[in-house]
Design a protein around this motif. Structure first.
Motif, PDB file in Angstrom:
ATOM      1  N   SER A 262     -10.170  -4.777  -7.442  1.00  0.00           N
ATOM      2  CA  SER A 262      -9.077  -5.051  -8.070  1.00  0.00           C
ATOM      3  C   SER A 262      -7.517  -4.358  -7.252  1.00  0.00           C
ATOM      4  N   VAL A 263      -7.916  -3.319  -7.080  1.00  0.00           N
ATOM      5  CA  VAL A 263      -6.842  -2.484  -6.136  1.00  0.00           C
ATOM      6  C   VAL A 263      -6.781  -3.175  -4.957  1.00  0.00           C
ATOM      7  N   VAL A 264      -7.576  -3.716  -4.427  1.00  0.00           N
ATOM      8  CA  VAL A 264      -7.340  -4.386  -3.102  1.00  0.00           C
ATOM      9  C   VAL A 264      -6.817  -5.725  -3.169  1.00  0.00           C
ATOM     10  N   TYR A 265      -7.227  -6.423  -4.372  1.00  0.00           N
ATOM     11  CA  TYR A 265      -6.409  -7.578  -4.685  1.00  0.00           C
ATOM     12  C   TYR A 265      -4.925  -7.495  -4.887  1.00  0.00           C
ATOM     13  N   LYS A 266      -4.560  -6.331  -5.748  1.00  0.00           N
ATOM     14  CA  LYS A 266      -3.161  -6.102  -5.904  1.00  0.00           C
ATOM     15  C   LYS A 266      -2.676  -5.675  -4.675  1.00  0.00           C
ATOM     16  N   GLN A 267      -3.023  -5.066  -3.778  1.00  0.00           N
ATOM     17  CA  GLN A 267      -2.099  -4.832  -2.368  1.00  0.00           C
ATOM     18  C   GLN A 267      -1.974  -6.282  -1.745  1.00  0.00           C
ATOM     19  N   TYR A 268      -2.989  -6.989  -1.892  1.00  0.00           N
ATOM     20  CA  TYR A 268      -2.748  -8.309  -1.340  1.00  0.00           C
ATOM     21  C   TYR A 268      -1.677  -9.351  -2.050  1.00  0.00           C
ATOM     22  N   GLN A 269      -1.620  -8.959  -3.464  1.00  0.00           N
ATOM     23  CA  GLN A 269      -0.845  -9.823  -4.147  1.00  0.00           C
ATOM     24  C   GLN A 269       0.774  -9.142  -3.922  1.00  0.00           C
ATOM     25  N   ALA A 270       0.737  -7.999  -3.486  1.00  0.00           N
ATOM     26  CA  ALA A 270       2.238  -7.195  -3.065  1.00  0.00           C
ATOM     27  C   ALA A 270       2.553  -7.821  -1.696  1.00  0.00           C
ATOM     28  N   GLY A 271       1.582  -8.225  -1.161  1.00  0.00           N
ATOM     29  CA  GLY A 271       2.073  -8.686   0.408  1.00  0.00           C
ATOM     30  C   GLY A 271       1.669  -7.620   1.310  1.00  0.00           C
ATOM     31  N   PHE A 272       0.869  -6.551   1.039  1.00  0.00           N
ATOM     32  CA  PHE A 272       0.491  -5.541   1.830  1.00  0.00           C
ATOM     33  C   PHE A 272      -0.948  -6.035   2.611  1.00  0.00           C
ATOM     34  N   TYR A 273      -0.957  -6.996   3.312  1.00  0.00           N
ATOM     35  CA  TYR A 273      -2.105  -7.598   3.760  1.00  0.00           C
ATOM     36  C   TYR A 273      -2.908  -6.560   4.549  1.00  0.00           C
ATOM     37  N   GLY A 274      -2.245  -5.540   5.354  1.00  0.00           N
ATOM     38  CA  GLY A 274      -3.037  -4.719   6.286  1.00  0.00           C
ATOM     39  C   GLY A 274      -3.928  -3.846   5.446  1.00  0.00           C
ATOM     40  N   LEU A 275      -2.959  -3.319   4.482  1.00  0.00           N
ATOM     41  CA  LEU A 275      -3.399  -2.314   3.619  1.00  0.00           C
ATOM     42  C   LEU A 275      -4.726  -2.887   2.610  1.00  0.00           C
ATOM     43  N   SER A 276      -4.598  -3.981   2.136  1.00  0.00           N
ATOM     44  CA  SER A 276      -5.634  -4.986   1.407  1.00  0.00           C
ATOM     45  C   SER A 276      -6.766  -4.881   2.494  1.00  0.00           C
TER      46      SER A 276
ATOM     47  N   GLN B 424       6.132   0.222  -0.170  1.00  0.00           N
ATOM     48  CA  GLN B 424       6.750  -0.840   0.010  1.00  0.00           C
ATOM     49  C   GLN B 424       7.658  -0.849   0.919  1.00  0.00           C
ATOM     50  N   ALA B 425       8.509   0.321   1.080  1.00  0.00           N
ATOM     51  CA  ALA B 425       9.569   0.484   2.034  1.00  0.00           C
ATOM     52  C   ALA B 425       8.736   0.581   3.617  1.00  0.00           C
ATOM     53  N   GLN B 426       7.562   1.246   3.349  1.00  0.00           N
ATOM     54  CA  GLN B 426       6.834   1.442   4.886  1.00  0.00           C
ATOM     55  C   GLN B 426       6.450   0.258   5.157  1.00  0.00           C
ATOM     56  N   GLN B 427       5.747  -0.447   4.415  1.00  0.00           N
ATOM     57  CA  GLN B 427       5.429  -1.866   4.671  1.00  0.00           C
ATOM     58  C   GLN B 427       6.468  -2.967   5.275  1.00  0.00           C
ATOM     59  N   LEU B 428       7.729  -2.690   4.650  1.00  0.00           N
ATOM     60  CA  LEU B 428       8.937  -3.443   5.104  1.00  0.00           C
ATOM     61  C   LEU B 428       9.303  -2.955   6.475  1.00  0.00           C
TER      62      LEU B 428
END
Lengths: 303, 433
Positions: A262-276, B424-428
């Protein structure tokens, strides 16, 4: 289970004389269709996932940032707890499925009334959609209007706020997971128990062994391959669990039932694709690190 | 082998067949130009979309608008981004303004409309949140709304309470409400997004205390945990929880239950954004007139004012061309006209003032919206932080649930949110992080 035992059994049993290799084995190009499918749908995406976990990408462009995503992921405050929750969840569900699955299998292979019907009942929850189960239990576990707490009220117990109480949420989801998944464990155990030749039980009975002794000394050791399958399957399932948790609590309240998936999914939801993607790689490695040694350990004991 | 090749070929043909179908000419059988409008699938929103399309088609008989819907929230965000990235976007679409708008790369993906005549009619604050690199890209979808506190008017009248202008007054009102046996403040943590309002709607007070906060925050020079005015939002949550002012089922209550509670007088207050007026009319239709609204009280009564949320925008992707582009521009312009506003208002109760100068609010708006308009007309309003800065941490709703449930204290919550903001800021890829 079958895959764990069969190859060696076949190899030793097959005593027919070796035939001409060129005539029997398939040419290599027979592997091409399967190989292409494997490469396109499994190999390439996996390698790409490893690559993307090293970038910051937004669907529109990407930038190579080395291991920053991993550093970020391990610094993520919700991750440390997420990792811990994942382990608790996997161990609790796995343990309960082994114990309850075994108990149910012994019951359902014994001489009880309406055995076929009881077996279907035990297996039924496995067939239902996980999201459906999650949403149903979300209603049943409502602290005031849920059937569960209303029933407990009748016998004078004040039930906890199953999904809204931070100290119960993860456990509640794990219990529902066990309810839903124990049917599969039971079926595997039943197959294991039924494959034990009846003579062993008969012999044990002749020697004066009681029900517990027969279970302890005959059923348990001879159903060992089934136990290994159940442990491995439910452990991997527990480590990767997402759908049920998402349907029931979305990782809440706060971060108290957040697991890796779910942590992975939340990162994806937030648009942090690389992080996810980096989180997915971490989850992948975690599953391998836990399951491979276990697998080797069990197999070593078996042979 | 031959079989699999045939299957593969058939598959390729099916796939290519699909796309060939959509390459048709730019006008359909009746000589009308067909365009597609994509918006989110919230039932109230769909009702508005249908009303707007009907009104638009009645005035533009040569255009045929087809409605297409997408999920709400981050799932919808990802769908919009994917469709833009693959060049498969609808001819006109509705999407957030402000920080989320910046994330869809307007310069590369959208058609700029700065030269259109209706741009001059836009409210300046709205124009600012649909602008990137000095180009305007969108017309407004529905209304400007305000974040603050819904209160039950009959309860206020019965207990002789005054609308509070400071936090101390607000807490005094809460004490009286509790003594009268109702829940002073409603919280609905089953839908986590509702938990953020006490922090986000406090932004007018933050910028009143520190006018440069938004810029400093964007440039990594100001933090929630170390700016007393910004930390106050988290402290309010902690304080209300500790005082026992939440409704007893706060952990499992839902948004609609919260609206119904404040409308029927089960709870005295519900921190919410005024778009909730639309939902009150379905959650508690008989009590819409019992709900009033006031801005989130701060420390200084003289600087009391409301935090505003700008409407989302209507945008045209670069992939829309020729006759469709003309039709799409007409549709976009219609939404920035008085007729467009009237069509929107005809479908559901409006949640706040329009972002277009030529539009007037209907006379029968809910009392809460009248209360909001009073602040806006008096100039006691500032846009929410997410419209002044591209950064909004995605985990705020979980953090506010934790602080409001007593799992984490206010300073720790604010600190955790600062970490989230940093990510968020780093990702942007912002400078200085």
């Amino acid at each position: 289970m079958a895959t764990l035992t069969e190859p060696s059994a076949v190899a030793t049993r097959d005593s027919s004389p070796p035939r001409d290799r060129r005539k029997t084995s398939y040419p290599y190009w027979f592997l091409i269709p399967g190989g292409v499918i494997f490469a396109v749908f499994f190999l390439v995406p996996s390698v790409m996932a490893f690559w993307f976990s090293l970038t910051r990408w937004t669907l529109f462009d990407q930038e190579f940032i080395g291991l920053d995503n991993y550093v970020q992921f391990f610094r993520e405050p919700a991750l440390a707890s997420g990792l811990w929750h994942t382990l608790i969840y996997a161990v609790v569900t796995c343990g309960l499925k082994v114990v309850l699955g075994m108990a149910l299998a012994v019951l359902l292979t014994g001489p009880i009334l309406g055995r076929g019907f009881m077996r279907s009942v035990a297996f039924f929850p496995v067939l239902v959609s996980t999201i459906g189960v999650g949403l149903t239990f979300q209603v049943l576990m409502h602290p005031t209007r849920g059937v569960l707490n209303q029933a407990l009220d009748l016998v004078g117990i004040t039930g906890p706020a199953w999904l809204a109480d931070p100290s119960w949420a993860l456990l509640s989801v794990a219990l529902v997971d066990v309810w839903q998944g124990v049917g599969l464990a039971t079926v595997i155990y039943m197959a294991g128990i039924l494959s034990i030749p009846g003579e062993y039980f008969e012999a044990a009975r002749m020697d004066g062994a009681g029900a517990w002794q027969r279970f302890r000394n005959v059923t348990l050791p001879l159903a060992r391959p089934a136990t290994i399958s159940v442990i491995l399957l439910s452990l991997i399932g527990g480590l990767r669990k997402f759908d049920l948790i998402w349907a029931m609590t979305k990782g809440g309240p706060g971060f108290t039932s957040d697991v890796m998936a779910s942590v992975v999914y939340k990162q994806y939801q937030a648009g942090f694709y690389g992080l996810s993607t980096a989180g997915n790689v971490v989850l992948f490695l975690l599953v391998i690190l836990l399951v491979l040694p276990l697998f080797w350990f069990f197999n070593r004991k078996e042979s | 082998m031959r079989l699999s090749a045939a299957v593969l070929l058939a598959g390729v043909l099916t796939v290519s067949g699909c796309s060939a179908g959509s390459l048709g000419s730019s006008s359909d059988a009746n000589g009308k130009t067909p365009i597609t409008f994509l918006t989110n699938n919230d039932p109230a929103n769909v009702k508005v979309a249908e009303a707007v399309i009907a009104a638009f088609e009645a005035r533009n008989t040569d255009i045929d608008v087809k409605l297409d819907t997408r999920p709400q929230g981050s799932e919808g965000d990802n769908l919009v981004k994917t469709r833009l990235a693959t060049g498969d976007m609808a001819d006109v679409f509705e999407y957030n303004s402000g920080s989320l708008f910046q994330a869809i790369a307007p310069q590369t993906n959208l058609t700029p409309v700065s030269g259109e005549s209706w741009v001059g009619d836009l409210d300046p604050t709205f124009k600012q949140v649909v602008t990137a690199n000095n180009e305007v890209y969108g017309s407004p979808w529905q209304n400007i709304t305000g974040g603050g506190i819904f209160y039950n008017k009959p309860l206020y009248a019965k207990l002789g309470l005054q609308v509070p202008k400071t936090w101390a007054d607000f807490m005094a009102n809460n004490a009286k409400l509790k003594a009268a046996g109702v829940a002073p403040v409603e919280q609905t943590y089953s839908e986590t997004w509702t938990s953020q309002v006490l922090v986000l709607a406090d932004f007018h007070n933050v910028s009143a205390a520190d006018p440069g906060f938004a810029d400093k925050y964007t440039n990594n020079q100001a933090k929630f945990a170390t700016t007393p005015a910004a930390l106050a939002g988290f402290q309010h949550l902690e304080e209300l929880k500790k005082a026992g002012y939440w409704n007893s089922d706060y952990a499992s209550a839902k948004y609609n239950e919260g609206l119904a509670a404040v409308a029927t007088g089960k709870a005295g207050h519900y921190p919410m954004i005024t778009f909730g007026v639309t939902a009150i009319s379905t959650a508690a239709p008989d009590n819409v007139n019992d709900v009033g609204f006031f801005a989130l009280p701060g420390t200084d009564a003289a600087k009391n004012g409301v935090t505003l949320w700008e409407p989302s925008g209507i945008y045209i992707p670069k992939t829309t061309k020729d006759a469709k582009l003309g039709a799409a521009k007409k549709f976009q312009a219609f939404l920035a006209s008085a007729d467009g506003c009237a069509a929107e208002a005809s479908a559901t109760p409006v949640g706040g003032p329009f972002a277009v100068k030529t539009c007037k609010l209907p006379d029968n708006v809910a009392p809460a919206v009248k209360d909001l308009s009073a602040y806006v007309d008096a100039g006691q309003a500032s846009p929410a932080l997410e419209f002044l800065s591209p950064i909004k941490g995605p985990a705020l709703e979980q953090i506010t649930v934790e602080v409001g449930s007593g799992i984490r204290n206010a300073p720790a919550g604010a600190k955790l949110y600062d970490e989230d903001v940093k990510k968020q800021a780093q990702q942007l890829g912002l400078q200085g992080w």
